[in-house]
Write an enzyme that holds these catalytic residues in place. Structure first.
Site, PDB file in Angstrom:
ATOM      1  N   VAL A   1       2.428   0.010   3.094  1.00  0.00           N
ATOM      2  CA  VAL A   1       2.273  -1.032   2.150  1.00  0.00           C
ATOM      3  C   VAL A   1       2.795  -2.018   2.037  1.00  0.00           C
ATOM      4  O   VAL A   1       2.572  -3.471   2.109  1.00  0.00           O
ATOM      5  CB  VAL A   1       2.244  -0.195   0.709  1.00  0.00           C
ATOM      6  CG1 VAL A   1       2.131  -0.987  -0.544  1.00  0.00           C
ATOM      7  CG2 VAL A   1       1.437   0.935   0.377  1.00  0.00           C
TER       8      VAL A   1
ATOM      9  N   ASP B   1      14.449  -2.572   3.787  1.00  0.00           N
ATOM     10  CA  ASP B   1      14.385  -0.977   4.010  1.00  0.00           C
ATOM     11  C   ASP B   1      15.666  -0.525   4.284  1.00  0.00           C
ATOM     12  O   ASP B   1      16.269  -0.771   4.863  1.00  0.00           O
ATOM     13  CB  ASP B   1      13.210  -0.463   5.096  1.00  0.00           C
ATOM     14  CG  ASP B   1      12.610   0.477   5.109  1.00  0.00           C
ATOM     15  OD1 ASP B   1      11.522   0.706   4.593  1.00  0.00           O
ATOM     16  OD2 ASP B   1      13.349   1.375   5.281  1.00  0.00           O
TER      17      ASP B   1
ATOM     18  N   ARG C   1      14.257   1.255  11.236  1.00  0.00           N
ATOM     19  CA  ARG C   1      12.926   0.569  11.075  1.00  0.00           C
ATOM     20  C   ARG C   1      13.063  -0.948  11.159  1.00  0.00           C
ATOM     21  O   ARG C   1      12.249  -1.712  11.551  1.00  0.00           O
ATOM     22  CB  ARG C   1      12.389   1.101   9.560  1.00  0.00           C
ATOM     23  CG  ARG C   1      11.217   0.170   9.043  1.00  0.00           C
ATOM     24  CD  ARG C   1       9.960   0.478   9.972  1.00  0.00           C
ATOM     25  NE  ARG C   1       8.710   0.123   9.026  1.00  0.00           N
ATOM     26  CZ  ARG C   1       7.633  -0.071   9.560  1.00  0.00           C
ATOM     27  NH1 ARG C   1       7.550   0.061  10.891  1.00  0.00           N
ATOM     28  NH2 ARG C   1       6.491  -0.470   8.988  1.00  0.00           N
TER      29      ARG C   1
ATOM     30  N   THR D   1       2.092   4.021  -6.267  1.00  0.00           N
ATOM     31  CA  THR D   1       1.120   4.529  -7.364  1.00  0.00           C
ATOM     32  C   THR D   1       1.923   5.395  -8.363  1.00  0.00           C
ATOM     33  O   THR D   1       2.641   6.218  -7.926  1.00  0.00           O
ATOM     34  CB  THR D   1       0.020   5.391  -6.788  1.00  0.00           C
ATOM     35  OG1 THR D   1      -0.634   4.460  -5.879  1.00  0.00           O
ATOM     36  CG2 THR D   1      -1.046   6.067  -7.495  1.00  0.00           C
TER      37      THR D   1
ATOM     38  N   CYS E   1      -2.349   9.620  -0.605  1.00  0.00           N
ATOM     39  CA  CYS E   1      -3.136   8.967  -1.761  1.00  0.00           C
ATOM     40  C   CYS E   1      -4.028   9.971  -2.450  1.00  0.00           C
ATOM     41  O   CYS E   1      -3.733  10.545  -3.577  1.00  0.00           O
ATOM     42  CB  CYS E   1      -3.863   7.678  -1.476  1.00  0.00           C
ATOM     43  SG  CYS E   1      -2.741   6.298  -0.918  1.00  0.00           S
TER      44      CYS E   1
ATOM     45  N   ARG F   1       1.546  11.714   6.834  1.00  0.00           N
ATOM     46  CA  ARG F   1       2.026  12.173   5.456  1.00  0.00           C
ATOM     47  C   ARG F   1       1.136  13.124   4.855  1.00  0.00           C
ATOM     48  O   ARG F   1      -0.141  12.785   4.647  1.00  0.00           O
ATOM     49  CB  ARG F   1       2.296  10.990   4.736  1.00  0.00           C
ATOM     50  CG  ARG F   1       3.411  10.076   5.177  1.00  0.00           C
ATOM     51  CD  ARG F   1       3.684   8.840   4.300  1.00  0.00           C
ATOM     52  NE  ARG F   1       2.357   7.861   4.522  1.00  0.00           N
ATOM     53  CZ  ARG F   1       2.245   6.969   3.748  1.00  0.00           C
ATOM     54  NH1 ARG F   1       3.059   6.691   2.938  1.00  0.00           N
ATOM     55  NH2 ARG F   1       0.968   6.221   3.898  1.00  0.00           N
TER      56      ARG F   1
END
Length: 424
Positions: free
Chosen positions: A16, A34, A39, A120, A260, A331
């Site tokens: 995202v 991050d 990363r 979320t 999600c 995931r």
């Protein structure tokens, strides 16, 4: 705050956060943060392991810088939080990443700053959980010294058509003025436009029901598939026939994983229970979808038995481990449920997936992916993910991996009906 003075820091550079940072970074100064130093180094070298952003797009974000140093955030005034919001082993919301991100921002936030959350959550979480953490850690007062917004992410991992700028964005803010600012900020990069919600709770609720609705639609199709399998009717043929009606929704049966659809409904049901309402339909759908890994494994075992193949120590090849096709995201993949169930029958299971990152799979699931496949060694082969690679292989190449007598189970309808022995 004036738009020209907005200096954005994106907190969390996963599926995202990175696309968002890149789009803003094409137009204005942005800092991507991050906690994972590996990363950050990878992104500085122009590579995104999630494959959401290609090398050319990374280079086009000429105003984007990367860091894992918290102190570097102090020079910014708009913080966009895109950290994960998983569930724990009891399917309760795990807001630890959000709390930690909020506590971190409390150490750098200044009067007049704005924090926008994209993760979320259940309705109310932003103002009931996150904001108090910032207030306590910073000594600043909400809607007096600092402000908040909520604009839920709508990223579809692996989708190269419905990308960030082409998906309408829901926006909201903690005051009418802040709401307008948040809306204008996103409108500067979202070509599909925005929808300004009346308040943060409405925006939170809208996001959480998007995936809950999809989860329930898939659940009813999965239940149809179970019924039709007992009746010896091909589910795909039924769906194609029913799909000739203009308002029949084109959903397919399958394993519902990912970060999600298989997670968000639990956020809503958690909040519902907290306020005294016992949800029924949502949790029924979750039970069906959560059980599909075990169901598909059982279907395979029955098919192996019908072919008079010895189940004990049978060799099974599972093709695909990511939660969806042509995407490296593992995931919450439900294929692990299928694998564990097959292993409970004392079957030996090998897994091959050219899209998944072997180190991540081994770290998260304790599973070693196969790198080389030998022909003629498997008693059963499961087409578990519809990667383009497997579609290009075709029936002949896939069956060549099996013994002379074997079962080919096409869970994702990659092949034509007559090319497999079993379909979901």
């Amino acid at each position: 705050m004036k738009m020209e003075n907005a200096r954005i820091a994106v907190i969390g550079l996963g599926y995202v956060g990175l696309p968002l940072a890149v789009e803003f970074g094409k137009h204005r100064e942005v800092l991507g943060f991050d906690i994972n130093q590996k990363r950050i180094e990878e992104l500085k070298q122009g590579h995104d392991f999630t494959l959401e952003v290609d090398e050319a797009s990374l280079k086009s974000a000429t105003h984007l810088a990367y860091t894992c140093e918290i102190k570097n955030l102090a020079d910014y005034n708009v913080y966009i939080v895109t950290v994960p919001t998983p569930i724990d082993e009891s399917n309760a919301p795990d807001l630890t990443p959000l709390r930690k991100a909020s506590a971190m921002l409390a150490t750098v936030i200044k009067p007049g700053d704005l924090v926008i959350y994209e993760s979320t959550v259940y309705p109310g979480a932003t103002e009931e959980v996150c904001i108090p953490v910032i207030e306590q850690g910073s000594g600043l007062q909400y809607n007096k010294d600092f402000y908040a917004g909520y604009s839920p992410e709508r990223i579809n991992p692996g989708d190269k058509v419905n990308t960030l700028t082409k998906i309408k964005k829901i926006t909201s803010g903690s005051t009418p003025e802040i709401a307008q600012f948040v809306d204008e900020l996103y409108r500067s990069i979202i070509t599909a436009g925005t929808h300004l919600a009346s308040n943060i709770k409405v925006a939170e609720a809208a996001k959480v029901i998007e995936n809950t609705q999809r989860d329930l639609n898939i659940a009813i199709i999965n239940e149809f598939a179970k019924i039709f399998n007992i009746l010896n009717i091909d589910t795909q043929e039924v769906l194609e026939a029913a799909g000739t009606k203009w308002n029949f929704l084109p959903f397919k049966p399958g394993l519902v994983g990912g970060h999600c659809i298989s997670v968000d409904p639990y956020y809503l049901t958690y909040k519902a229970k907290e306020v005294g309402y016992q949800p029924e339909v949502i949790l029924a759908g979750r039970r069906i979808n959560d059980g599909m890994g075990q169901y598909t494994a059982t279907q395979l075992v029955k098919a192996v038995s019908r072919k008079k193949i010895h189940i004990d120590e049978a060799r099974v090849l599972v093709l695909g481990f990511t939660f969806k096709g042509d995407c490296p995201d593992v995931r919450n993949t439900k294929i692990i449920d299928m694998i564990k169930e097959l292993e409970s029958f004392n079957m030996n299971v090998d897994v091959f997936d050219p899209w998944a990152e072997p180190e991540e799979v081994e770290h998260e699931y304790g599973l070693k992916l196969e790198t080389d496949l030998l022909e003629g060694v498997y008693d059963a082969i499961v087409l578990a993910v519809d990667h383009s690679d497997f579609k290009h292989w075709g029936e002949e190449k896939i069956r060549a991996l099996g013994k002379e007598k074997h079962v080919l189970y096409d869970v994702k309808h990659v092949l034509a009906k007559h090319e497999s022995d079993l379909r979901l």
